[in-house]
Write a protein that holds these residues in place. Structure first.
Motif, mmCIF file in Angstrom:
data_model
loop_
_atom_site.group_PDB
_atom_site.id
_atom_site.type_symbol
_atom_site.label_atom_id
_atom_site.label_comp_id
_atom_site.label_asym_id
_atom_site.label_seq_id
_atom_site.Cartn_x
_atom_site.Cartn_y
_atom_site.Cartn_z
ATOM 1 N N LEU A 150 14.457 4.576 -11.389
ATOM 2 C CA LEU A 150 15.711 4.954 -10.725
ATOM 3 C C LEU A 150 15.454 5.661 -9.396
ATOM 4 O O LEU A 150 16.139 5.398 -8.401
ATOM 5 C CB LEU A 150 16.559 5.829 -11.649
ATOM 6 C CG LEU A 150 17.144 5.108 -12.861
ATOM 7 C CD1 LEU A 150 17.854 6.106 -13.776
ATOM 8 C CD2 LEU A 150 18.070 3.992 -12.436
ATOM 9 N N ILE A 151 14.460 6.532 -9.365
ATOM 10 C CA ILE A 151 14.152 7.242 -8.114
ATOM 11 C C ILE A 151 13.646 6.261 -7.064
ATOM 12 O O ILE A 151 14.100 6.273 -5.917
ATOM 13 C CB ILE A 151 13.124 8.369 -8.362
ATOM 14 C CG1 ILE A 151 13.774 9.491 -9.191
ATOM 15 C CG2 ILE A 151 12.596 8.930 -7.046
ATOM 16 C CD1 ILE A 151 12.802 10.544 -9.664
ATOM 17 N N ILE A 152 12.722 5.387 -7.451
ATOM 18 C CA ILE A 152 12.177 4.419 -6.493
ATOM 19 C C ILE A 152 13.269 3.464 -6.028
ATOM 20 O O ILE A 152 13.380 3.168 -4.833
ATOM 21 C CB ILE A 152 10.986 3.658 -7.107
ATOM 22 C CG1 ILE A 152 9.805 4.608 -7.280
ATOM 23 C CG2 ILE A 152 10.586 2.470 -6.251
ATOM 24 C CD1 ILE A 152 8.646 4.031 -8.053
ATOM 25 N N ILE A 181 0.838 -1.208 0.000
ATOM 26 C CA ILE A 181 0.000 0.000 0.000
ATOM 27 C C ILE A 181 0.871 1.255 0.000
ATOM 28 O O ILE A 181 0.645 2.186 -0.784
ATOM 29 C CB ILE A 181 -0.956 -0.017 1.208
ATOM 30 C CG1 ILE A 181 -1.989 -1.131 1.025
ATOM 31 C CG2 ILE A 181 -1.647 1.329 1.384
ATOM 32 C CD1 ILE A 181 -2.801 -1.435 2.261
ATOM 33 N N ILE A 182 1.877 1.278 0.861
ATOM 34 C CA ILE A 182 2.764 2.446 0.904
ATOM 35 C C ILE A 182 3.556 2.564 -0.391
ATOM 36 O O ILE A 182 3.778 3.665 -0.893
ATOM 37 C CB ILE A 182 3.690 2.372 2.134
ATOM 38 C CG1 ILE A 182 2.856 2.576 3.399
ATOM 39 C CG2 ILE A 182 4.810 3.401 2.055
ATOM 40 C CD1 ILE A 182 3.616 2.421 4.680
ATOM 41 N N GLY A 183 3.961 1.417 -0.949
ATOM 42 C CA GLY A 183 4.675 1.438 -2.227
ATOM 43 C C GLY A 183 3.833 2.030 -3.346
ATOM 44 O O GLY A 183 4.322 2.786 -4.177
ATOM 45 N N GLY A 184 2.552 1.685 -3.357
ATOM 46 C CA GLY A 184 1.652 2.252 -4.370
ATOM 47 C C GLY A 184 1.516 3.756 -4.216
ATOM 48 O O GLY A 184 1.538 4.510 -5.195
ATOM 49 N N ALA A 185 1.387 4.206 -2.968
ATOM 50 C CA ALA A 185 1.286 5.646 -2.721
ATOM 51 C C ALA A 185 2.591 6.343 -3.093
ATOM 52 O O ALA A 185 2.587 7.433 -3.684
ATOM 53 C CB ALA A 185 0.947 5.904 -1.254
ATOM 54 N N PHE A 186 3.709 5.724 -2.768
ATOM 55 C CA PHE A 186 5.002 6.314 -3.080
ATOM 56 C C PHE A 186 5.219 6.384 -4.587
ATOM 57 O O PHE A 186 5.770 7.355 -5.101
ATOM 58 C CB PHE A 186 6.123 5.499 -2.416
ATOM 59 C CG PHE A 186 7.486 6.074 -2.627
ATOM 60 C CD1 PHE A 186 7.859 7.248 -1.994
ATOM 61 C CD2 PHE A 186 8.395 5.444 -3.452
ATOM 62 C CE1 PHE A 186 9.114 7.781 -2.189
ATOM 63 C CE2 PHE A 186 9.649 5.967 -3.650
ATOM 64 C CZ PHE A 186 10.011 7.141 -3.018
ATOM 65 N N THR A 187 4.748 5.362 -5.306
ATOM 66 C CA THR A 187 4.880 5.360 -6.762
ATOM 67 C C THR A 187 4.133 6.534 -7.375
ATOM 68 O O THR A 187 4.628 7.179 -8.299
ATOM 69 C CB THR A 187 4.355 4.032 -7.340
ATOM 70 O OG1 THR A 187 5.124 2.964 -6.787
ATOM 71 C CG2 THR A 187 4.458 3.999 -8.845
ATOM 72 N N SER A 188 2.954 6.843 -6.856
ATOM 73 C CA SER A 188 2.205 7.978 -7.406
ATOM 74 C C SER A 188 2.918 9.293 -7.110
ATOM 75 O O SER A 188 2.908 10.222 -7.934
ATOM 76 C CB SER A 188 0.776 7.998 -6.871
ATOM 77 O OG SER A 188 0.771 8.224 -5.479
ATOM 78 N N ILE A 189 3.574 9.386 -5.962
ATOM 79 C CA ILE A 189 4.329 10.604 -5.637
ATOM 80 C C ILE A 189 5.515 10.752 -6.588
ATOM 81 O O ILE A 189 5.776 11.834 -7.113
ATOM 82 C CB ILE A 189 4.801 10.578 -4.169
ATOM 83 C CG1 ILE A 189 3.612 10.721 -3.231
ATOM 84 C CG2 ILE A 189 5.825 11.668 -3.897
ATOM 85 C CD1 ILE A 189 3.938 10.475 -1.776
ATOM 86 N N VAL A 190 6.230 9.659 -6.822
ATOM 87 C CA VAL A 190 7.392 9.716 -7.719
ATOM 88 C C VAL A 190 6.939 10.021 -9.143
ATOM 89 O O VAL A 190 7.584 10.805 -9.854
ATOM 90 C CB VAL A 190 8.193 8.394 -7.652
ATOM 91 C CG1 VAL A 190 9.251 8.344 -8.739
ATOM 92 C CG2 VAL A 190 8.840 8.229 -6.290
ATOM 93 N N THR A 191 5.838 9.435 -9.566
ATOM 94 C CA THR A 191 5.319 9.723 -10.909
ATOM 95 C C THR A 191 4.985 11.202 -11.052
ATOM 96 O O THR A 191 5.301 11.831 -12.072
ATOM 97 C CB THR A 191 4.076 8.861 -11.198
ATOM 98 O OG1 THR A 191 4.437 7.481 -11.074
ATOM 99 C CG2 THR A 191 3.534 9.113 -12.587
ATOM 100 N N ALA A 192 4.360 11.779 -10.041
ATOM 101 C CA ALA A 192 4.052 13.213 -10.076
ATOM 102 C C ALA A 192 5.338 14.039 -10.109
ATOM 103 O O ALA A 192 5.428 15.030 -10.843
ATOM 104 C CB ALA A 192 3.200 13.601 -8.870
ATOM 105 N N LEU A 193 6.336 13.634 -9.324
ATOM 106 C CA LEU A 193 7.620 14.342 -9.326
ATOM 107 C C LEU A 193 8.237 14.334 -10.715
ATOM 108 O O LEU A 193 8.691 15.369 -11.218
ATOM 109 C CB LEU A 193 8.568 13.698 -8.307
ATOM 110 C CG LEU A 193 10.016 14.198 -8.323
ATOM 111 C CD1 LEU A 193 10.090 15.592 -7.724
ATOM 112 C CD2 LEU A 193 10.913 13.236 -7.559
#
Length: 124
Positions: free
Chosen positions: A77-79, A22-34
Motif C-alpha cells: 500500500l505504501i509503495i 534499481i531505484i525501486g529496489g532501494a525504495f522497497t528496502s526503505i519502505v520495508t524498514a519503515l
C-alpha cells in the motif's frame, strides 16, 4: 546480432527501465524498514506485542504468519501510494498533447473551406 543487442541496450527506454528497477529496489528496502521498525511497533502496541511481524495464528499443527502477511500488505500500500503520487506529479508536469484532428473533422473543414472558396469566387 551483437550490434542489434547493443542498439537495444543503448536506447533510452531500456536505460530508464534499469534505473527505475534499481531505484525501486532501494525504495522497497526503505519502505520495508519503515514498516518493520516504525509502523509495526505502533500496531504492536495496540495488539500487546512489540514485534508485529511475529504475530502467528496456530490452528492445529498449522502456523499462519498473519503478521508477515500484514507487513506485505502495508509495504504494498505504501509503495503503490508513492507510485500513484509520482505518476500524478509527472502527469501534471508534462504538458498534454493536443488531440490531432480526426479524419471526420478534417473532411468537414475541407468541405466548409471549399464552399467558402466557391462562394467567394461567385461574388467576384
Amino acid at each position: 546480432m551483437l550490434k542489434e543487442f547493443k542498439e537495444f541496450i543503448a536506447r533510452g527506454n531500456v536505460l530508464d527501465l534499469a534505473v527505475g528497477v534499481i531505484i525501486g529496489g532501494a525504495f522497497t528496502s526503505i519502505v520495508t524498514a519503515l514498516v518493520n521498525y516504525i509502523i509495526n511497533p505502533l500496531i504492536g502496541l495496540f495488539l500487546g506485542s512489540i514485534d508485529f511481524s511475529d504475530f502467528i495464528i496456530k490452528v492445529g499443527g498449522a502456523s499462519f504468519k498473519v503478521g508477515s502477511f500484514i507487513n506485505a500488505i502495508i509495504n504494498f500500500l505504501i509503495i503503490a501510494f508513492v507510485v500513484f503520487l509520482i505518476v500524478k506529479a509527472v502527469n501534471k508536469a508534462i504538458p498534454k498533447k493536443e488531440k490531432e484532428p480526426t479524419v471526420d473533422n478534417v473532411a468537414i473543414e475541407v468541405e466548409l473551406l471549399t464552399e467558402i472558396r466557391d462562394l467567394l469566387k461567385k461574388e467576384k
